[in-house]
Design a protein around this motif. Sequence first.
Motif, short mmCIF file in Angstrom:
data_model
loop_
_atom_site.label_atom_id
_atom_site.label_comp_id
_atom_site.label_asym_id
_atom_site.label_seq_id
_atom_site.Cartn_x
_atom_site.Cartn_y
_atom_site.Cartn_z
N ALA A 119 0.83 -1.21 0.00
CA ALA A 119 0.00 0.00 0.00
C ALA A 119 0.86 1.26 0.00
O ALA A 119 0.57 2.22 -0.72
CB ALA A 119 -0.94 -0.02 1.20
N SER A 120 1.94 1.24 0.77
CA SER A 120 2.84 2.39 0.82
C SER A 120 3.50 2.64 -0.53
O SER A 120 3.60 3.78 -0.99
CB SER A 120 3.89 2.14 1.90
OG SER A 120 4.89 3.12 1.86
N ILE A 121 3.95 1.56 -1.17
CA ILE A 121 4.63 1.69 -2.47
C ILE A 121 3.66 2.17 -3.54
O ILE A 121 3.98 3.07 -4.33
CB ILE A 121 5.30 0.36 -2.85
CG1 ILE A 121 6.49 0.10 -1.91
CG2 ILE A 121 5.75 0.36 -4.32
CD1 ILE A 121 7.02 -1.31 -1.93
N THR A 122 2.45 1.60 -3.58
CA THR A 122 1.48 2.02 -4.60
C THR A 122 1.02 3.46 -4.35
O THR A 122 0.82 4.22 -5.30
CB THR A 122 0.27 1.06 -4.67
OG1 THR A 122 -0.32 0.93 -3.39
CG2 THR A 122 0.69 -0.29 -5.20
N LYS A 123 0.88 3.85 -3.08
CA LYS A 123 0.49 5.23 -2.78
C LYS A 123 1.55 6.21 -3.27
O LYS A 123 1.23 7.23 -3.87
CB LYS A 123 0.27 5.39 -1.27
CG LYS A 123 -0.17 6.78 -0.87
CD LYS A 123 -0.38 6.88 0.62
CE LYS A 123 -0.76 8.31 0.99
NZ LYS A 123 -0.94 8.45 2.43
N ARG A 124 2.83 5.88 -3.01
CA ARG A 124 3.92 6.74 -3.48
C ARG A 124 3.92 6.81 -5.01
O ARG A 124 4.10 7.88 -5.60
CB ARG A 124 5.26 6.23 -2.97
CG ARG A 124 6.40 7.21 -3.20
CD ARG A 124 7.71 6.79 -2.57
NE ARG A 124 7.57 6.06 -1.31
CZ ARG A 124 8.03 4.84 -1.11
NH1 ARG A 124 8.65 4.19 -2.06
NH2 ARG A 124 7.88 4.24 0.05
N TYR A 125 3.68 5.68 -5.66
CA TYR A 125 3.62 5.63 -7.12
C TYR A 125 2.49 6.52 -7.66
O TYR A 125 2.69 7.30 -8.59
CB TYR A 125 3.45 4.19 -7.59
CG TYR A 125 3.15 4.05 -9.05
CD1 TYR A 125 4.10 4.34 -10.01
CD2 TYR A 125 1.89 3.63 -9.47
CE1 TYR A 125 3.82 4.22 -11.36
CE2 TYR A 125 1.60 3.50 -10.82
CZ TYR A 125 2.56 3.79 -11.75
OH TYR A 125 2.27 3.67 -13.08
N ILE A 126 1.32 6.41 -7.06
CA ILE A 126 0.17 7.20 -7.49
C ILE A 126 0.47 8.69 -7.30
O ILE A 126 0.20 9.51 -8.19
CB ILE A 126 -1.09 6.79 -6.72
CG1 ILE A 126 -1.51 5.38 -7.14
CG2 ILE A 126 -2.23 7.78 -6.96
CD1 ILE A 126 -2.53 4.74 -6.21
N THR A 127 1.03 9.06 -6.16
CA THR A 127 1.35 10.46 -5.87
C THR A 127 2.35 11.02 -6.87
O THR A 127 2.16 12.11 -7.41
CB THR A 127 1.89 10.60 -4.44
OG1 THR A 127 0.92 10.09 -3.53
CG2 THR A 127 2.22 12.03 -4.11
N VAL A 128 3.41 10.27 -7.13
CA VAL A 128 4.44 10.72 -8.08
C VAL A 128 3.86 10.81 -9.48
O VAL A 128 4.09 11.78 -10.20
CB VAL A 128 5.68 9.80 -8.03
CG1 VAL A 128 6.63 10.09 -9.18
CG2 VAL A 128 6.40 9.95 -6.70
N SER A 129 3.06 9.82 -9.88
CA SER A 129 2.45 9.83 -11.22
C SER A 129 1.54 11.04 -11.38
O SER A 129 1.56 11.73 -12.40
CB SER A 129 1.65 8.56 -11.46
OG SER A 129 2.49 7.45 -11.47
N TYR A 130 0.73 11.32 -10.36
CA TYR A 130 -0.18 12.45 -10.41
C TYR A 130 0.59 13.76 -10.47
O TYR A 130 0.26 14.66 -11.25
CB TYR A 130 -1.11 12.44 -9.20
CG TYR A 130 -2.07 13.61 -9.16
CD1 TYR A 130 -3.18 13.62 -10.00
CD2 TYR A 130 -1.86 14.69 -8.32
CE1 TYR A 130 -4.05 14.70 -9.99
CE2 TYR A 130 -2.72 15.77 -8.30
CZ TYR A 130 -3.82 15.77 -9.14
OH TYR A 130 -4.68 16.83 -9.14
N THR A 131 1.65 13.87 -9.68
CA THR A 131 2.47 15.09 -9.68
C THR A 131 3.10 15.32 -11.05
O THR A 131 3.09 16.44 -11.55
CB THR A 131 3.56 14.99 -8.59
OG1 THR A 131 2.93 14.78 -7.33
CG2 THR A 131 4.41 16.24 -8.54
#
Length: 142
Positions: A119-131
């Motif tokens: 969950a932590s890794i996917t959340k970071r991925y989603i945040t970076v992708s969105y940014t």
Amino acid sequence: MITITVPFDNPLNQKTYENLINTLQFHQLQCTCGHSGCLTIHGYYPRSLKENDSEITLSICRVKCSHCGKTHALLPSQLVPYSQVSLQEQAAIISAYEDTGDFEQIMDRTPSIDENLIASITKRYITVSYTHLRAHETLMNL
């Protein structure tokens, strides 16, 4: 941090890390201040990495620049800064997230990686992708 590029299929353990450090040409390494030939070994610190069904601890080399005084960790490219999960495993988690959202194979292969880490890794991925998407949209509108 200074990243040392290594092949992804290179096994990562203390012995291979020490071999990597021992073969480095320190006079060719460049500090972030731009100077070369000014880095010397400053010390070591422990770094945990979740591998298969256990956790391994590496003794990571730190170097210090005699020009600017900054210290840097020498990390092989398989390690992600501030993470206990290797780049290869994080790529597998992101691929599973993008493809099916099923992480069972990853957790079966590496039991030390649980739902919270995923969950932590996917959340970071989603945040970076969105940014990155927002930055790209902003540039397109200029």
